[in-house]
Design a protein around this motif. Structure first.
Motif, PDB file in Angstrom:
ATOM      1  N   LEU A 168      17.300  -9.251 -34.110  1.00 28.09           N
ATOM      2  CA  LEU A 168      16.801  -8.290 -33.117  1.00 28.09           C
ATOM      3  C   LEU A 168      16.335  -7.005 -33.787  1.00 28.09           C
ATOM      4  O   LEU A 168      15.277  -6.460 -33.452  1.00 28.09           O
ATOM      5  N   ALA A 169      17.132  -6.518 -34.728  1.00 27.34           N
ATOM      6  CA  ALA A 169      16.779  -5.278 -35.419  1.00 27.34           C
ATOM      7  C   ALA A 169      15.458  -5.433 -36.167  1.00 27.34           C
ATOM      8  O   ALA A 169      14.609  -4.530 -36.157  1.00 27.34           O
ATOM      9  N   GLU A 170      15.245  -6.577 -36.816  1.00 27.81           N
ATOM     10  CA  GLU A 170      13.992  -6.805 -37.543  1.00 27.81           C
ATOM     11  C   GLU A 170      12.815  -6.903 -36.588  1.00 27.81           C
ATOM     12  O   GLU A 170      11.706  -6.427 -36.895  1.00 27.81           O
ATOM     13  N   HIS A 171      13.041  -7.497 -35.426  1.00 32.86           N
ATOM     14  CA  HIS A 171      11.987  -7.566 -34.404  1.00 32.86           C
ATOM     15  C   HIS A 171      11.598  -6.164 -33.943  1.00 32.86           C
ATOM     16  O   HIS A 171      10.413  -5.828 -33.859  1.00 32.86           O
ATOM     17  N   PHE A 172      12.595  -5.341 -33.656  1.00 33.46           N
ATOM     18  CA  PHE A 172      12.313  -3.965 -33.219  1.00 33.46           C
ATOM     19  C   PHE A 172      11.663  -3.158 -34.335  1.00 33.46           C
ATOM     20  O   PHE A 172      10.808  -2.305 -34.076  1.00 33.46           O
ATOM     21  N   LEU A 173      12.063  -3.422 -35.574  1.00 33.90           N
ATOM     22  CA  LEU A 173      11.485  -2.691 -36.700  1.00 33.90           C
ATOM     23  C   LEU A 173       9.983  -2.976 -36.823  1.00 33.90           C
ATOM     24  O   LEU A 173       9.184  -2.069 -37.066  1.00 33.90           O
ATOM     25  N   GLN A 174       9.594  -4.236 -36.659  1.00 36.29           N
ATOM     26  CA  GLN A 174       8.168  -4.582 -36.677  1.00 36.29           C
ATOM     27  C   GLN A 174       7.425  -3.854 -35.566  1.00 36.29           C
ATOM     28  O   GLN A 174       6.327  -3.328 -35.767  1.00 36.29           O
ATOM     29  N   LYS A 175       8.020  -3.826 -34.405  1.00 38.97           N
ATOM     30  CA  LYS A 175       7.397  -3.178 -33.246  1.00 38.97           C
ATOM     31  C   LYS A 175       7.179  -1.689 -33.489  1.00 38.97           C
ATOM     32  O   LYS A 175       6.070  -1.161 -33.277  1.00 38.97           O
ATOM     33  N   TYR A 176       8.211  -1.007 -33.955  1.00 40.68           N
ATOM     34  CA  TYR A 176       8.119   0.450 -34.072  1.00 40.68           C
ATOM     35  C   TYR A 176       7.467   0.908 -35.371  1.00 40.68           C
ATOM     36  O   TYR A 176       6.935   2.016 -35.427  1.00 40.68           O
ATOM     37  N   SER A 177       7.493   0.088 -36.400  1.00 38.30           N
ATOM     38  CA  SER A 177       6.790   0.486 -37.621  1.00 38.30           C
ATOM     39  C   SER A 177       5.293   0.539 -37.376  1.00 38.30           C
ATOM     40  O   SER A 177       4.588   1.378 -37.953  1.00 38.30           O
ATOM     41  N   ARG A 178       4.786  -0.336 -36.514  1.00 42.64           N
ATOM     42  CA  ARG A 178       3.367  -0.270 -36.146  1.00 42.64           C
ATOM     43  C   ARG A 178       3.068   1.001 -35.368  1.00 42.64           C
ATOM     44  O   ARG A 178       2.034   1.628 -35.564  1.00 42.64           O
ATOM     45  N   ARG A 179       3.983   1.370 -34.492  1.00 43.78           N
ATOM     46  CA  ARG A 179       3.763   2.565 -33.670  1.00 43.78           C
ATOM     47  C   ARG A 179       3.766   3.839 -34.501  1.00 43.78           C
ATOM     48  O   ARG A 179       3.009   4.766 -34.215  1.00 43.78           O
ATOM     49  N   VAL A 180       4.630   3.892 -35.498  1.00 38.24           N
ATOM     50  CA  VAL A 180       4.707   5.110 -36.308  1.00 38.24           C
ATOM     51  C   VAL A 180       3.822   5.016 -37.547  1.00 38.24           C
ATOM     52  O   VAL A 180       3.861   5.879 -38.409  1.00 38.24           O
ATOM     53  N   ARG A 181       3.026   3.933 -37.632  1.00 35.23           N
ATOM     54  CA  ARG A 181       2.048   3.738 -38.714  1.00 35.23           C
ATOM     55  C   ARG A 181       2.695   3.755 -40.099  1.00 35.23           C
ATOM     56  O   ARG A 181       2.275   4.468 -41.000  1.00 35.23           O
ATOM     57  N   LYS A 182       3.783   2.963 -40.221  1.00 37.38           N
ATOM     58  CA  LYS A 182       4.446   2.813 -41.510  1.00 37.38           C
ATOM     59  C   LYS A 182       4.508   1.335 -41.866  1.00 37.38           C
ATOM     60  O   LYS A 182       4.601   0.477 -40.982  1.00 37.38           O
ATOM     61  N   GLU A 183       4.456   1.034 -43.148  1.00 36.93           N
ATOM     62  CA  GLU A 183       4.563  -0.343 -43.621  1.00 36.93           C
ATOM     63  C   GLU A 183       5.989  -0.587 -44.109  1.00 36.93           C
ATOM     64  O   GLU A 183       6.263  -0.628 -45.307  1.00 36.93           O
ATOM     65  N   LEU A 184       6.883  -0.751 -43.157  1.00 36.21           N
ATOM     66  CA  LEU A 184       8.286  -0.985 -43.491  1.00 36.21           C
ATOM     67  C   LEU A 184       8.513  -2.480 -43.693  1.00 36.21           C
ATOM     68  O   LEU A 184       8.134  -3.294 -42.855  1.00 36.21           O
ATOM     69  N   LYS A 185       9.137  -2.825 -44.792  1.00 37.82           N
ATOM     70  CA  LYS A 185       9.305  -4.226 -45.149  1.00 37.82           C
ATOM     71  C   LYS A 185      10.552  -4.859 -44.549  1.00 37.82           C
ATOM     72  O   LYS A 185      10.648  -6.082 -44.449  1.00 37.82           O
ATOM     73  N   GLY A 186      11.523  -4.036 -44.182  1.00 37.55           N
ATOM     74  CA  GLY A 186      12.719  -4.619 -43.609  1.00 37.55           C
ATOM     75  C   GLY A 186      13.910  -3.691 -43.651  1.00 37.55           C
ATOM     76  O   GLY A 186      13.780  -2.473 -43.827  1.00 37.55           O
ATOM     77  N   ILE A 187      15.091  -4.287 -43.491  1.00 35.80           N
ATOM     78  CA  ILE A 187      16.351  -3.548 -43.444  1.00 35.80           C
ATOM     79  C   ILE A 187      17.140  -3.873 -44.704  1.00 35.80           C
ATOM     80  O   ILE A 187      17.318  -5.051 -45.053  1.00 35.80           O
TER      81      ILE A 187
END
Length: 465
Positions: free
Chosen positions: A328-347
């Motif tokens: 769930l956390a990884e799913h939310f991270l994908q969602k919000y990393s797009r919104r904040v315009r960051k290329e976050l690879k994971g947790i």
């Protein structure tokens, strides 16, 4: 008036110049054409800038206006067209209407007349586009596409959801705040024969009795002070579809009685009306309360309880499905990393360990909020423990509530009190934020604070936002 792009096609330069000046004064984007050939060339090439409306003369020097209309409608069927005609060529205008033109105006036309016609055409076009988008969304069988799980416990819930979705029975979803009750309600609807109709929801705890009744049943003009127009309620809007009643346990006895009539008789009377309206609705209700106990103690109607509780779906809290925390956390991270315009690879592994060790009183809703915050604060490519609020928790903050041990048999009320108290402490008694995490209204939180005699710790300011 709606601001849009308008194409004007007329062989008279004076008319083109007059209309261009008029519409530009209203902040339209305007493009003019002296003949049908140039207009069609622009539309055929797809370089018309996705125009919103066409204002076209019926008579053209190079091509009959009716022929131009036919070809425009073939190229851009949804483009609204208003035709202009001289008084002696009304028959041509009528032919244009039959071919799909929205309306016509006769020359010479008053300024207010042409502006009104264009405005109405644009409003209708916008309404049709919104309706089309809604139908396309409702037609998608995978609309609730963010039900993420790997745990066996939640798989049982999801399989039950799909099993009962095909029936027309009313469903009661039970679970703590933030466990995803509305998501499951949506899954019921979009996997049911009603998927092509509307799925509407209302939070019953967030509204006063008067407003809740008006939102559900609608009202007629003059039904009460401020009712200047007749308004449809959610019951009428959801006809043929599904209505999700969230926090049904907070509904007053008066509204309970009216809902019971709707479920039993399949009709309702709008506020201030005298005639009943028939409806066909599937009801899905949800609550974090023990409704059976509410019935025993006289706070909830027994007959309504059994009407809603044909099938029960119990959602486990996040602490009982820990395998789902990281997915769930990884799913939310994908969602919000797009919104904040960051290329976050994971947790990071360290952050994942912190997330899994936390008790999650606010369940999935709290997890989503934590991940959104982490996406904003993350400085590298991975979410690290230092951007997680539970990791940075002040030393004096209350310790996480441990899951009840087998020998610690306590009531749901005690558990609820402890959860609310902990969330209030964590947010520094920020009531609006606490209510959001708990998944209840601010009004309900204030009532719970009084009910459980929760006190503000010394030195911590209360938030009244």
């Amino acid at each position: 008036m709606l601001k849009a792009k308008i194409l004007i096609c007329d062989d008279e330069e004076g008319i083109r110049r007059y209309l261009q000046k008029m519409f530009q004064a209203k902040e339209f984007e305007v493009e003019t054409f002296a003949d049908g050939t140039s207009l069609l060339a622009r539309i055929e090439a797809g370089t018309d800038g996705d125009a919103d409306i066409l204002l076209q003369d019926v008579r053209m020097p190079d091509m009959d206006g009716i022929e131009v209309l036919k070809r425009v409608k073939k190229l851009r069927p949804s483009l609204p067209v208003v035709v202009m005609t001289a008084f002696g060529t009304i028959d041509s205008a009528v032919d244009a209407i039959k071919l799909g033109a929205y309306d016509y105006v006769t020359k010479p036309f008053p300024r207010e007349k042409i502006l009104g016609v264009i405005d109405n055409a644009l409003e209708l076009d916008l309404l049709m586009k919104e309706n089309k988008a809604l139908k396309e969304e409702l037609a998608r069988p995978d609309t609730p596409d963010n039900i993420i799980f790997t745990s066996a416990k939640f798989r049982e819930v999801y399989e039950l959801t799909l099993q009962v979705a095909g029936s027309d029975a009313n469903i009661l979803i039970l679970g703590e705040s933030g466990t995803g009750k509305e998501l499951i309600a949506g899954a019921v609807h979009y996997n049911s024969p009603r998927r092509g109709r509307r799925f509407l929801s209302i939070n019953c705890a967030a509204l006063s009795d008067t407003l809740l009744e008006s939102q559900l049943f609608g009202h007629v003009r003059g039904a009460f002070t401020g009712a200047i127009t007749t308004q449809k309620g959610l019951l009428e809007e959801a006809d043929g579809g599904t209505l999700f009643l969230d926090e049904i346990g907070d509904v007053s006895a008066a509204v309970q009685a009216k809902l019971l009539r709707v479920i039993q008789e399949r009709d309702f009377i709008p506020v201030g009306a005298t005639k009943a309206k028939n409806v066909d609705i599937r009801f899905v209700a949800a609550t974090n309360k023990d409704l059976a106990k509410e019935v025993r103690e006289g706070r909830f109607r027994e007959d309504l309880y059994y009407r809603l509780n044909v099938i029960t779906i119990n959602l486990p809290p996040l602490r009982e499905r820990t395998e789902d925390i990281i997915p769930l956390a990884e799913h939310f991270l994908q969602k919000y990393s797009r919104r904040v315009r960051k290329e976050l690879k994971g947790i990071s592994p360290e952050a994942a360990q912190v997330l899994q060790a936390y008790h999650w009183p606010g369940n999935v809703r709290e997890l989503e909020n934590v991940v959104e915050r982490a996406a904003i604060l993350a400085r590298g490519e991975f979410v690290t423990p230092d951007v997680l609020p539970m990791y940075r928790q002040a030393a004096g903050a209350p310790a996480p509530i441990a899951p009840p041990k087998e020998d610690r048999l306590i009531s749901l009320e005690v558990i609820e009190k402890e959860h609310i108290e902990r969330v209030l402490h964590q947010t520094g008694w920020h009531k609006s934020r606490s209510a959001e995490i708990l998944g209840i209204s601010r009004k309900t939180l204030d009532r719970k604070i009084v009910e459980y005699a929760l006190t503000l710790p010394g030195g911590v300011p209360a938030d009244d936002e």
